[in-house]
Write an enzyme that holds these catalytic residues in place. Structure first.
Site, PDB file in Angstrom:
ATOM      1  N   GLN A  36      31.822 113.954  48.956  1.00 24.32           N
ATOM      2  CA  GLN A  36      32.937 113.353  49.698  1.00 24.32           C
ATOM      3  C   GLN A  36      32.934 113.831  51.154  1.00 24.32           C
ATOM      4  OE1 GLN A  36      35.062 111.016  48.407  1.00 24.32           O
ATOM      5  NE2 GLN A  36      36.106 110.847  50.370  1.00 24.32           N
TER       6      GLN A  36
ATOM      7  N   ASP B 196      25.717 106.311  47.729  1.00 18.57           N
ATOM      8  CA  ASP B 196      26.482 105.878  48.899  1.00 18.57           C
ATOM      9  C   ASP B 196      25.623 105.083  49.868  1.00 18.57           C
ATOM     10  OD1 ASP B 196      29.170 106.653  48.752  1.00 18.57           O
ATOM     11  OD2 ASP B 196      28.649 108.749  49.118  1.00 18.57           O
TER      12      ASP B 196
ATOM     13  N   LYS C 110      37.610 108.411  41.647  1.00 17.38           N
ATOM     14  CA  LYS C 110      36.221 108.010  41.409  1.00 17.38           C
ATOM     15  C   LYS C 110      35.757 108.525  40.048  1.00 17.38           C
ATOM     16  CE  LYS C 110      35.125 107.631  46.298  1.00 17.38           C
ATOM     17  NZ  LYS C 110      34.651 108.262  47.525  1.00 17.38           N
TER      18      LYS C 110
END
Ligand code: NAD
Length: 297
Positions: free
Chosen positions: A97, A120, A53
């Site tokens: 994460q 997200d 990422k």
């Protein structure tokens, strides 16, 4: 093989190219999008995802701030870091994460991210907006799946879509996105009876379970479109292999379209994360989303 492959890697490259153009446009306005990624512990797979990422962010010109915290980090120290990033103007997106170690309350961590920096779409405010169909940050994996479906130019309206899995990060938001596309949506899960019979009625199957090769040929209607979100590591002849939730070798002979694992939903998730970072950056600077990204929708 009858199914066409929806090449997520190729599509992600195209999306990233558009994100890169959008970043250059923002740079001309003195706006420099930044993405902070936080990983706790040293799970090998999560570590690879987060590094990818960060690397992909840099490739498209997004500034990347990477934080690696030890497995035993205190929740209050993680929350303090998030608070600092919330206040840091160079940061437009904060990604933590998941999963987090069990001594940390994941909900509290997710909720501590400023909704305007949530890339997200997991924050309750953004998840709620997605649920009622308001302008929001759409979770990266379902958004990637939707763009993959759109890429094959089929009419989604009226299609019978079955989503396998009801997680907050994939199954539930995916259902909402497909409802918005006028699909008739069914979610099946671990407690569903006769799951194969329900899946067999689907024009579109989205599998997000985490069980290798769960969906067999006999579950799939001829001509169905099959999107495989699952990422499972299995051993084949002493070698590690990455497979999805769909038995690709069987399903490719009955579906009309199928996504591969690897090279399907995974790269699209990252591309959508970068896109969400640019969206948040534009919104935080009170300018409209760059036109070239709008066209992707
Ligand atoms: P999760 O564990 O949170 O949810 C799994 C869901 O599957 C649950 O809702 C459960 O009810 C359902 N389920 C479990 N057993 C089942 C069964 N036998 N039949 C039907 N349903 C069953 O998982 P998640 O976070 O939604 O992830 C699902 C999979 O997708 C995992 O393999 C994960 O690694 C992968 N994933 C991939 C990406 C990507 O970018 N490609 C992103 C997120 C998740």
């Amino acid at each position: 093989m009858t199914a066409k492959i929806i090449d997520g890697k190729l599509l992600a490259t195209k999306v990233k190219a558009q994100v890169s153009i959008a970043v250059s446009e923002l740079n001309k306005k003195n706006i420099f999008p930044g993405l902070a990624t936080i990983i706790v512990g040293n799970d090998a797979a999560s570590s690879i995802y987060v590094k990818n990422k960060g690397k992909s962010a840099k490739e498209v010109g997004i500034e990347s701030f990477q934080y690696e915290l030890p497995e035993n980090v205190l929740e209050k120290d993680l929350l303090e870091l998030i608070n600092k990033l919330n206040l840091n103007n160079a940061v437009d997106g904060i990604l933590v994460q998941l999963p987090l170690p069990i001594h940390i309350n994941s909900n509290q961590v997710i909720d501590s991210i400023d909704p305007s920096k949530d890339v997200d779409g997991f924050n309750v405010l953004n998840a709620g907006k997605t649920f009622i169909g308001r302008d929001s940050v759409i979770p990266c994996t379902p958004l990637g799946c939707l763009l993959m479906l759109r890429s094959i130019n089929i009419e989604l309206r009226g299609k019978n879509a079955v989503i396998i899995g009801r997680s907050n990060i994939v199954g539930k938001p995916m259902a909402q996105l497909l409802l918005n596309e006028d699909c008739t949506v069914t979610i099946v899960h671990s407690k569903t009876n006769n799951i194969n019979k329900i899946v067999k009625k689907a024009d579109i199957i989205i599998a997000a379970v985490g069980i290798a090769n769960l969906v067999k040929e006999s579950w799939v209607k001829k001509g169905a479109i099959v999107i495989d979100v699952g990422i499972n590591r299995i051993q084949v002849e002493d070698k590690n292999k990455l497979v999805g939730d769909i038995n690709f070798d069987e399903v490719k002979d009955i579906a009309s379209y199928v996504t591969p694992v690897p090279g399907g939903v995974g790269p699209m998730t990252i591309a959508c994360l970068l896109m969400n970072t640019v969206f948040q950056s534009a919104k935080r600077n009170s300018i409209s989303i760059p036109d070239n990204l709008k066209k992707l929708f």
